[in-house]
Design an enzyme around this catalytic site. Sequence first.
Site: not given
Ligand code: UDP
Ligand code: MG
Length: 139
Positions: A11, A51, A59, A87, A93, A104, A114, A117, A128
């Site tokens: 990112k 997204y 958010f 993952r 996250t 992360r 973070n 992705h 994707e």
């Molecule tokens: N995100 C955020 N606030 C939150 C949760 C997610 O800004 O409370 C952002 C963060 O960059 C995250 C992305 O949205 O990686 C996608 O969220 P997701 O729940 O899919 O998390 P991920 O799969 O990336 O762990």
């Molecule tokens: Mg996700």
Amino acid sequence: MATNRTFTMLKPDAVKDGHIGAILEQITASGFRIVAMKLTQLTTADAKAFYAVHSERPFYGELVEYMTSGPIVAAILEKENAVEDFRTLIGATNPEEAAEGTIRKKYAKSIGENAIHGSDSDENAAIEGAFHFAGREQF
Ligand code: UDP
Ligand code: MG
């Protein structure tokens, strides 16, 4: 096989902070093969589409703004059990909840910024990957 692939983006914060090399080293050292890769920047329309599943979340606006704020590295990765193992490699996250040694934990600034992705399912990995790469760009 699609089931052995996942999709990632380094990112904008990770790219800006100069962590491309270190993160790619950790990814390849963990057994992932790079199938496709490029430095690119998402448009607002790209980020909104990518997204879209989060469009009702509070958010979403910030996420779109952040993800379009600078270049990213997009890549398709291959490994047995790629989605789940990747993952695990990137961690939770929220970096405060991410396990020690995860990408992360090491590089993320916050739950929003973070660093990286990782696709959450084989189906989304395929969607994707195809969003970013033509068939002839996948090796
Ligand atoms: N995100 C955020 N606030 C939150 C949760 C997610 O800004 O409370 C952002 C963060 O960059 C995250 C992305 O949205 O990686 C996608 O969220 P997701 O729940 O899919 O998390 P991920 O799969 O990336 O762990
Ligand atoms: Mg996700």
